[in-house]
Design an enzyme around this catalytic site. Structure first.
Site, PDB file in Angstrom:
ATOM      1  N   LYS A 143      11.890  59.225  89.472  1.00  0.00           N
ATOM      2  CA  LYS A 143      12.400  57.689  88.725  1.00  0.00           C
ATOM      3  C   LYS A 143      11.220  58.235  87.644  1.00  0.00           C
ATOM      4  CE  LYS A 143       8.231  55.766  91.665  1.00  0.00           C
ATOM      5  NZ  LYS A 143       8.073  55.565  93.071  1.00  0.00           N
ATOM      6  N   ARG A 146       6.724  45.018 100.496  1.00  0.00           N
ATOM      7  CA  ARG A 146       7.990  45.187  99.318  1.00  0.00           C
ATOM      8  C   ARG A 146       9.800  45.767  99.891  1.00  0.00           C
ATOM      9  NH1 ARG A 146       6.052  49.394  94.535  1.00  0.00           N
ATOM     10  NH2 ARG A 146       7.057  50.144  96.091  1.00  0.00           N
ATOM     11  N   TYR A 185      -7.295  45.496  63.650  1.00  0.00           N
ATOM     12  CA  TYR A 185      -6.830  43.782  63.306  1.00  0.00           C
ATOM     13  C   TYR A 185      -8.072  42.717  64.184  1.00  0.00           C
ATOM     14  CZ  TYR A 185      -1.930  44.573  62.427  1.00  0.00           C
ATOM     15  OH  TYR A 185      -0.600  44.977  61.921  1.00  0.00           O
ATOM     16  N   MET A 188       0.457  48.579  67.324  1.00  0.00           N
ATOM     17  CA  MET A 188       1.383  49.569  67.398  1.00  0.00           C
ATOM     18  C   MET A 188       2.167  50.705  66.872  1.00  0.00           C
ATOM     19  SD  MET A 188       5.288  47.954  66.600  1.00  0.00           S
ATOM     20  CE  MET A 188       5.098  46.408  67.005  1.00  0.00           C
TER      21      MET A 188
END
Ligand SMILES: *Cc1c(COP(=O)(O)O)cnc(C)c1O
Length: 380
Positions: A47, A145, A267, A320
């Site tokens: 997956k 689940r 930052y 980023m």
């Protein structure tokens, strides 16, 4: 959507490189099948683009190694996989959304029926078609689940009419705590799976993910479904990782600069230079899968990269598109503008990085390198 990395662009322009070693992937599968679960079929969980390694190429390599059964999460992954592997058995873990059964049959996909409603819908579809199509039945042994309750499971498979209308090709369940083999939940789930499925033992059974494979033969039943271990990940937290790494991420140094003691980096001014530092700014950030939670600050250390044989700790926040590394103690000739730095791979184990980011290596692998050049070859 076409990944940016698939669009050809001139070499030399790339900000980073994601290398996938398909031989290592195949070797990992052979090790699990040939050494650890000799008595069971070793399938593969593929997956999420085969855990970020590229579904088509990864599955082809696994099939060439001998893998016959594949587990995807969603039907669209199965439809794509069917194009490249016409003969494989493909299970869809998320099962059936209402009205989608014809698409499963059209593409030869087997849903993992996760509720009594799904099971009834599949059985009714088969009855209406007058054909018995295969599907797995998921028993919930405690993860809460997907999966039928024990009562529903026993009633459904014991119902002669339901049972006759479709082909239950696999009874399966999923471990909640495999990464911690000492957790009492493992034995509880094992016992429940064994006893609830016992009356239907002519149907093949599957319980083990990677951790279950590593926990030993009791967990193997007829089929194992490893994912993370195939991709070199660490399935069990407390044991050495026996698998070979499959993915490597390298990013390029943009600039190297000095930061005076007392100045801050990045930052939020979250990290202060405690001494005069030399920094390398590399072109990889959280948009490339370098999770922001591995940032460093004055309060806690962050992850690291490797430059040659040297560890280069992350300084300040991951942004980023870039990460700042402390290269103060690394020989200058190794820290050149344009050079590639190992951000994840054989020497920066994803599980190790994940510990700094308070996550698991699965999240690193499935987030990797959307805009890096992608190369298939050895990791050296
Ligand atoms: C993802 C998944 C697996 C594979 O798990 P790993 O921990 O990656 O080995 C097996 N079974 C199910 C139901 C899954 O969702």
């Amino acid at each position: 959507m076409k990944a940016q990395a698939d669009i050809p662009f001139p070499t030399g322009l790339q900000s980073g490189r994601l290398t996938i070693d398909l031989d290592a992937l195949a070797a990992n599968w052979r090790y699990l099948q040939g050494q650890l679960c000799k008595g069971a079929e070793c399938a593969a969980a593929v997956k999420a683009d085969a855990y970020g390694t590229g579904q088509e190429k990864a599955c082809k390599a696994l099939a060439d190694a001998g893998c016959r059964t594949f587990f995807v999460a969603v039907a669209s992954e199965g439809i794509t996989l069917r194009q490249s592997l016409p003969d494989a058995v493909i299970y869809v873990l998320d099962g059936l959304f209402p009205g989608t059964a014809p698409h499963f049959v059209e593409h030869g996909l087997r849903p993992v029926l996760g509720s009594i409603e799904e099971l009834r819908e599949w059985a009714a579809f088969c009855a209406a078609e007058g054909r018995s199509f295969p599907a797995a039945v998921h028993l919930d042994t405690g993860i809460h689940r997907l999966g039928l309750s024990a009562e529903e499971f026993t009633a459904a498979l014991g119902d002669a009419e339901l049972r006759a209308s479709f082909e239950p090709s696999l009874n399966m369940s999923h471990l909640a705590c495999g990464s911690d083999p000492d957790h009492p939940m493992n034995l509880r789930q094992l016992e429940k799976f064994r006893s609830v499925t016992a009356p239907f033992a002519s149907i093949p059974r599957s319980l083990a993910n990677s951790a279950g494979v590593l926990m030993g033969a009791d967990y193997h039943f007829d089929m194992a479904r490893p994912g993370i271990a195939l991709y070199g990940g660490k399935a069990i937290d407390t044991r050495p990782n026996p698998m070979s790494p499959v993915a490597k991420v390298e990013a390029r140094i943009m600039i190297v600069r000095d930061v005076p003691a007392g100045d801050t980096i990045g930052y939020g001014a979250a990290q202060t230079a405690q001494r005069p530092l030399r920094n390398a700014v590399v072109a990889a950030g959280y948009a490339d899968g370098m999770l922001r939670r591995a940032s460093s600050s004055n309060l806690r250390p962050g992850g690291y990269a490797m430059i040659g044989d040297y560890k280069a700790p992350i300084l300040g926040r991951i942004s980023m598109d870039m990460i700042t590394l402390d290269v103060t103690d690394i020989p200058a000739e190794l820290v050149q503008r344009g050079a590639f730095v190992e951000m994840l791979g054989p020497r920066v184990e994803a599980a190790d990085l994940a510990a700094y980011a308070e996550t698991i290596d699965y999240e690193y692998l499935t987030s990797l390198g959307r805009r890096f050049e992608r190369v298939y070859g050895p990791l050296t």
